[in-house]
Design an enzyme around this catalytic site. Structure first.
Site, PDB file in Angstrom:
ATOM      1  N   GLY A  88      31.663  56.014  76.920  1.00 51.47           N
ATOM      2  CA  GLY A  88      32.959  55.526  77.384  1.00 51.47           C
ATOM      3  C   GLY A  88      33.501  56.378  78.503  1.00 51.47           C
ATOM      4  O   GLY A  88      33.057  57.504  78.720  1.00 51.47           O
ATOM      5  N   GLY A  93      37.333  56.843  81.127  1.00 49.07           N
ATOM      6  CA  GLY A  93      38.683  56.437  81.503  1.00 49.07           C
ATOM      7  C   GLY A  93      39.053  57.077  82.814  1.00 49.07           C
ATOM      8  O   GLY A  93      38.203  57.601  83.545  1.00 49.07           O
ATOM      9  N   GLY A  94      40.360  57.059  83.117  1.00 49.54           N
ATOM     10  CA  GLY A  94      40.806  57.616  84.393  1.00 49.54           C
ATOM     11  C   GLY A  94      40.666  59.120  84.481  1.00 49.54           C
ATOM     12  O   GLY A  94      40.488  59.673  85.567  1.00 49.54           O
ATOM     13  N   PHE A  95      40.704  59.819  83.316  1.00 48.91           N
ATOM     14  CA  PHE A  95      40.717  61.278  83.339  1.00 48.91           C
ATOM     15  C   PHE A  95      39.620  61.903  82.479  1.00 48.91           C
ATOM     16  O   PHE A  95      39.542  63.117  82.386  1.00 48.91           O
ATOM     17  CB  PHE A  95      42.072  61.805  82.866  1.00 48.91           C
ATOM     18  CG  PHE A  95      43.214  61.399  83.749  1.00 48.91           C
ATOM     19  CD1 PHE A  95      43.509  62.116  84.893  1.00 48.91           C
ATOM     20  CD2 PHE A  95      43.976  60.280  83.448  1.00 48.91           C
ATOM     21  CE1 PHE A  95      44.566  61.742  85.715  1.00 48.91           C
ATOM     22  CE2 PHE A  95      45.027  59.894  84.262  1.00 48.91           C
ATOM     23  CZ  PHE A  95      45.313  60.631  85.407  1.00 48.91           C
ATOM     24  N   VAL A 144      33.448  60.140  77.798  1.00 46.11           N
ATOM     25  CA  VAL A 144      33.115  60.414  76.401  1.00 46.11           C
ATOM     26  C   VAL A 144      31.610  60.282  76.213  1.00 46.11           C
ATOM     27  O   VAL A 144      30.993  59.303  76.655  1.00 46.11           O
ATOM     28  CB  VAL A 144      33.861  59.462  75.449  1.00 46.11           C
ATOM     29  CG1 VAL A 144      33.549  59.802  73.992  1.00 46.11           C
ATOM     30  CG2 VAL A 144      35.367  59.532  75.691  1.00 46.11           C
ATOM     31  N   LYS A 201      34.650  64.454  74.325  1.00 47.35           N
ATOM     32  CA  LYS A 201      35.469  63.974  75.431  1.00 47.35           C
ATOM     33  C   LYS A 201      35.578  65.079  76.475  1.00 47.35           C
ATOM     34  O   LYS A 201      36.109  66.155  76.210  1.00 47.35           O
ATOM     35  CB  LYS A 201      36.862  63.583  74.919  1.00 47.35           C
ATOM     36  CG  LYS A 201      37.835  63.127  75.987  1.00 47.35           C
ATOM     37  CD  LYS A 201      39.183  62.797  75.347  1.00 47.35           C
ATOM     38  CE  LYS A 201      40.234  62.439  76.378  1.00 47.35           C
ATOM     39  NZ  LYS A 201      41.548  62.161  75.753  1.00 47.35           N
ATOM     40  N   ASP A 222      50.660  56.259  73.874  1.00 46.28           N
ATOM     41  CA  ASP A 222      49.660  55.418  74.551  1.00 46.28           C
ATOM     42  C   ASP A 222      48.900  54.572  73.533  1.00 46.28           C
ATOM     43  O   ASP A 222      47.679  54.420  73.612  1.00 46.28           O
ATOM     44  CB  ASP A 222      48.689  56.278  75.353  1.00 46.28           C
ATOM     45  CG  ASP A 222      47.932  55.459  76.414  1.00 46.28           C
ATOM     46  OD1 ASP A 222      48.410  54.367  76.762  1.00 46.28           O
ATOM     47  OD2 ASP A 222      46.877  55.917  76.877  1.00 46.28           O
TER      48      ASP A 222
END
Length: 656
Positions: free
Chosen positions: A45, A47-49, A52, A65, A173
């Site tokens: 996985g 994301g923006g930051f 994973v 992560k 979030d």
């Protein structure tokens, strides 16, 4: 494997086996080893930051992560996330195993010279949750997860959130992508990158920077930058509605229950029906724009627990400005109570109150019918039919009062009450009169075989009135929010005559739910043309013309209409196209007639993906709010990419 890595490997393996063990500091070398040096094959996985990775530890697995963009991210933010994770130990929260915070010197080129720069390695290690994130499992009520699974997921998420709030932790979030499912479909809240730990006596805080996911973010937080436990509750409400329906939008609880009827287990149908309804009501209450009116997590859990009992009661709220009553009774007593209410209320003069009672009776009769079909056993609902007949007789004697209450709006003199001649779609009248249709003209159109679409609150049908092909929009239910939006649409569109604005031809006031009649636009919405599976070819000239013509319509609303109008929900789904690809702006349900002293909105309504950040933060609604949304529409038309695609924002990607 060196000695340090070997020792820490044993520590991590014991952590996996002992669920009571505390999270600990882990060296970078260990996390590199278990993930095969963060190989692409192990990536699960991103994301923006962060990215994973899956890691192997003995016979077990972990998720690592790795923050991929630490530049500009303050160290305190990482510390805050670690602190929240260490305190968050619960079966419905992903288990935190350890963290790594190491800085390495690395030679890098800067302005043509080699310099020693600090490289920060910030990593978090968690249990591996095998079923992935909830967003990959959510579908509508016709397929996918069964009701038992969805109900347990809703309850599990709420229990995890209750624990966080009791520990003074705000998640900030919450969304399906941040909820993981294990092998038994137990939900686990994850990703605490935006979380905040409040002091014991603190209930809210102010943030400097807005962060989160649009569509799930509390509008009050967007407006005031104030975060509180109610901020998470709003996100929970959106998630509940998405679990129930597959979409994030508000839907009436009757509509949600009906959509589940064919999938519910007949042996438990009565209880499951009630669970669906209760969950739908909870979702709606959580999404209340007033944070003070949202339930707390403990209250939600108590209500969910009650629905698991076979001997449950239903709570019905009946209310108007002068008439409020709450019923909380065993189901078999509903009929007697409603009959008594009907007899008492017929002494009053407010027709709206009788209409509310009739709605309750119809709802009880519907539940009774559904239970009979499910073979759960018929419950006596004494007096329902008799009460309905009394109410109908009373309303017949007061026929001057139209049940929708909408005729009062005629003080604006917008209705054409004279005999209506055949209208011609190519010869649009220059006046602002709205034609009044009889229900006999429209009822043949409102059939399932004629349905061409479903909006957030309405069904859309195509048919002929005389020789003219029209579109009829009717409410899915009589919810007051829906009624107000359609009534607002009539009032706003009565002020508009322009070739790039969809034409509201008229409406029908005789039905329980308001019906609106529009011109038929054969190409449908711009959104469908741009993004449907069978994309319609659009050369650059056609796209530029759509942009230019839409801009003419928007300019008319802002500066040429009788009263300045701010649409407040400009998006490609609100732009319809005729057979020649001429655009026409539609969807005026949340529009505003603006005066100088009426620019601050009391509530934020619309599609968050297109919404002006200034409007979200301040509540100040001006024509510039529409212009911002239109800028996003232009990007969408040029790129043919959705506003939100592959977890990326079109605006963010364009700016970058």
């Amino acid at each position: 494997m060196d000695r340090e890595t070997s020792t820490s490997y044993d520590v991590l393996e014991r952590l996996l086996l002992d669920e009571s063990a505390e999270p600990t500091s882990l060296p970078l070398s260990l996390l590199q080893y278990v993930t095969n040096h963060f190989s692409l094959d192990n990536q699960i996985g991103s994301g923006g930051f962060a990215v994973v990775y899956k890691g192997m530890v003995g016979k077990g697995m972990v998720a690592v992560k790795k923050l991929s963009n630490t530049f500009g991210l303050h160290e305190n933010k990482f510390h805050e996330e670690v602190k929240c994770l260490i305190n968050a130990k619960h079966k419905n929260i992903v288990r935190f195993l350890g963290y790594c915070a190491e800085t390495q010197g690395k030679m890098q080129k800067f302005e043509g010279k080699l310099v020693m720069a600090d490289q920060r390695n910030w990593l978090l290690c968690f249990e591996y949750v095998c079923k992935g994130s909830l967003d990959k499992h959510i579908t509508d009520a016709t397929c996918g997860l069964n009701w038992r699974e969805r109900y347990q997921i809703i309850k599990g998420i709420t229990e995890g959130l209750l624990f966080l709030h009791e520990m003074r932790i705000l998640h900030l979030d919450l969304k399906p992508a941040n909820i993981l499912l294990d092998g038994q479909m137990v939900p686990k809240i994850a990703d605490f990158g935006l979380s905040r730990c409040l002091d014991f006596d603190q209930t809210r805080a102010i943030t400097e920077n807005l962060s989160g996911t649009l569509g799930y973010m509390d509008p009050e937080y967007l407006r005031s930058r104030q975060i509180a436990f109610a901020s998470d509750i709003y996100s929970l409400g959106v998630i509940i509605m998405e679990i129930l329906t597959g979409t994030k939008q508000y839907l009436d609880d009757d509509y949600v229950v009906e959509s589940w009827m064919n999938r519910l287990d007949a042996s438990e149908g009565r209880m499951q029906l009630e669970q669906v309804r209760v969950c739908s009501k909870i979702g709606i209450e959580c999404m209340n724009l007033d944070p003070k009116k949202r339930p707390v997590a403990r209250h939600i859990i108590d209500r969910l627990d009650k629905t698991t009992s076979a001997d449950y009661s239903e709570e019905i709220c009946i209310g108007s400005s002068s008439f409020e009553l709450q019923i909380s009774l065993p189901r078999e007593q509903f009929g007697e109570r409603i009959e008594k209410l009907g007899a008492e209320s017929l002494q009053k003069t407010d027709v709206k109150e009788h209409s509310i009672l009739e709605d309750v009776a119809e709802r009880l009769e519907w539940l009774h019918m559904q239970e009979s079909q499910l073979k759960v056993g018929q419950l006596p609902l004494w007096g329902v039919q008799d009460m309905k007949e009394k109410v109908n007789r009373h309303r017949a004697n007061n026929s001057s009062s139209i049940c929708t209450g909408f005729s009062e709006k005629n003080i604006l003199d917008i209705f054409n009450t004279k005999t209506r001649s055949n209208f011609d779609r190519n010869d649009r009248r220059k006046s602002h009169f709205i034609n009044i249709f009889r229900k006999e003209e429209l009822l043949p159109i409102v059939r399932s075989s004629n349905q061409i679409g479903t909006g957030s609150f309405s069904g859309v049908y195509k048919g002929f009135v005389g020789n003219a092909l029209v579109v009829v929009k009717t409410l899915l239910s009589g919810n007051m929010l829906e009624i107000n939006m359609l009534e607002n649409e009539v009032i706003v569109q009565s002020q508009i005559v322009h070739k790039n604005i969809a034409w509201l031809i008229g409406c029908c006031l005789e039905m329980e739910n308001l019906m609106l009649v529009y011109e038929f636009l054969s190409r449908g919405s711009l959104y469908d043309i741009l993004h449907s599976s069978s994309k319609v070819p659009l050369n650059l000239d056609v796209r530029l013309n759509i942009i230019e013509e839409s801009a003419h319509g928007l300019a008319y609303l802002h500066s040429q209409a009788h009263t300045k109008i701010v649409h407040s929900d400009i998006k490609t789904a609100s732009i319809l196209l005729d057979e020649k690809f001429v655009p026409k702006i539609s969807g005026f349900g949340v529009s505003r007639l603006i005066t100088r002293d009426n620019e601050h909105a009391e509530s934020v309504i619309g599609d968050m993906n297109y919404m002006d950040p200034v409007y979200l933060q301040t509540g100040l609604l001006t024509e510039k709010s529409d212009v911002y949304s239109f800028g996003i529409v232009i990007l969408e038309i040029i790129s043919r990419k959705k506003v939100s695609h592959s977890n990326n924002s079109l605006v963010k990607c364009f700016v970058e």
